[in-house]
Write a protein that holds these residues in place. Structure first.
Motif, short mmCIF file in Angstrom:
data_model
loop_
_atom_site.label_atom_id
_atom_site.label_comp_id
_atom_site.label_asym_id
_atom_site.label_seq_id
_atom_site.Cartn_x
_atom_site.Cartn_y
_atom_site.Cartn_z
N TRP A 169 31.92 15.04 10.73
CA TRP A 169 32.96 14.16 9.86
C TRP A 169 33.99 14.82 9.58
N ASP A 170 34.64 13.57 9.68
CA ASP A 170 36.79 14.31 9.66
C ASP A 170 36.83 14.80 7.79
N MET A 189 27.79 9.00 5.70
CA MET A 189 28.88 9.37 4.04
C MET A 189 29.51 8.52 3.96
N LEU A 190 29.68 8.17 2.69
CA LEU A 190 30.73 6.77 2.45
C LEU A 190 32.36 6.99 1.49
N ALA A 209 27.90 10.76 11.64
CA ALA A 209 28.63 11.70 12.62
C ALA A 209 29.34 11.00 13.55
N GLN A 210 30.13 11.42 14.06
CA GLN A 210 30.72 11.03 15.20
C GLN A 210 30.12 12.22 16.60
N ARG A 211 29.86 11.93 17.84
CA ARG A 211 29.31 12.15 18.42
C ARG A 211 29.80 11.45 19.89
N LYS A 212 31.07 11.81 20.14
CA LYS A 212 32.07 11.03 21.13
C LYS A 212 31.81 12.25 22.84
#
Length: 343
Positions: free
Chosen positions: A28-29, A296-297, A306-309
């Motif tokens: 997450w950021d 999350m919001l 979550a990012q999984r790039k």
């Protein structure tokens, strides 16, 4: 042993010009979840049973593998057998149940999940109960040597599944034992440049009383403090990063005037060291029950998973039936190495 400043010019130069003091993102950021994982450091997690501490940490590990190609060694006997742990990791990776059913992952997704988890995770499943912390770290070293891979994180879940090994200098006192052994965990992380995580329970807490959003009075166990870890506040003193996940009771009236959701988890970052890797505070997360993944919001109320790039860099494709060769050596994936030389 001591060192003078003028003996550390190279290290000081690195610190002065370091542009990234944060660790690796867990998906997450920073604006949503300011917690990162840094090599050579530790995270201690403490919570009551059924607080989601293991499943949240497992998701962080999967995200680290997706984003940064990290490998992990996990000791989590309370979660189940080695096969059950691998199945749970596959579930969290794909976002569909591993077991056959109406909503389970397809055969193609099953193969994808098993290949990914096999490449990035090794589960410790001791045949006896005599596993101490030093033996655990020796086993991780052996795994690295035997399979010629780099292990980036280790997880012990929970702490009380390890065998205690008191020494004379501990004087039979748990606080002295913990101070020595947790110091060993930190030193091992720094020496190996791994991130060592230890998950612990919290001691008994008195119940508190509050009201739901509907005005009904309820009793519940409050969010623990870092000093509530089983074994005392030595965990707080010795820890670098300290996390405390907590599930508020459904409909509990929260500070912002809303009621707690049934799938809501409050992640408390209670301690952040080294400076800059995290930010102390409480962050609201939610478990997607179907996907078995957290979100999350954002400020607009949108779900943020979550990012999984990241896709790991692959060696150049060579002609069919020819092994990949780099510097005269055949390249094997961790899966292939495991097949040739099972642990």
């Amino acid at each position: 042993m001591y060192k003078r400043l003028n003996e550390l010019n190279e290290e000081l130069f690195t610190i002065r010009h370091e542009k990234q003091v944060k660790g690796k993102s867990v998906g997450w950021d920073w604006e949503l979840l300011p917690y990162t994982i840094k090599e050579g450091c530790t995270t201690y997690i403490g919570a009551a049973p059924a607080s989601g501490k293991t499943e949240l940490w497992f998701e962080f590990l999967i995200n680290l593998s997706c984003l940064h190609d990290w490998n992990h060694v996990v000791f989590s006997p309370e979660t189940g057998s080695a096969a059950e742990i691998y199945a749970e990791l596959c579930y969290k990776y794909i976002g569909k149940p591993y077991t056959e059913g109406e909503y389970s992952m397809t055969n193609a997704e099953l193969v994808k999940a098993q290949m990914f988890i096999n490449d990035h995770f090794i589960v410790i499943d001791p045949i006896d109960d005599d596993l101490t912390l030093p033996k655990f770290y020796e086993l991780v070293d052996e795994i690295e040597r035997k399979h010629e891979i780099t292990i980036h994180t280790t997880t012990i879940d929970p702490w009380n599944e390890l065998t205690e090994e008191f020494k004379h200098e501990d004087l039979g006192r748990e606080d002295k034992y913990l101070s020595r052994i947790l110091g060993l965990a930190r030193k091992n992380a720094r020496k190996t440049n791994r991130h060592n995580c230890i998950i612990n329970h919290v001691r008994d807490q008195p119940m508190v009383h509050a009201k739901t959003i509907a005005g009904t009075e309820i009793s519940y166990f409050p969010i623990p403090s870092a000093r509530d870890f089983a074994g005392g506040q030595v965990w707080f003193r010795k820890g670098l990063s300290v996390l405390i996940p907590w599930r508020p009771p459904k409909d509990l009236l929260l500070a912002d005037g809303t009621g707690a959701q049934e799938n809501e988890v409050h992640l408390k970052v209670a301690k952040s060291k080294p400076k800059g890797v995290s930010k102390n505070g409480i962050y609201r997360m939610y478990l997607d029950i179907q996907k078995y993944q957290y979100y999350m919001l954002d400020k607009f109320g949108n779900k943020v998973y979550a990012q999984r790039k990241h896709e790991p860099t692959k060696p150049k494709q060579l002609p069919l039936n020819e092994p990949d060769i780099v510097n005269g050596k055949e390249l094997l994936s961790f899966s292939e190495k495991l097949k040739q030389n099972p642990f």
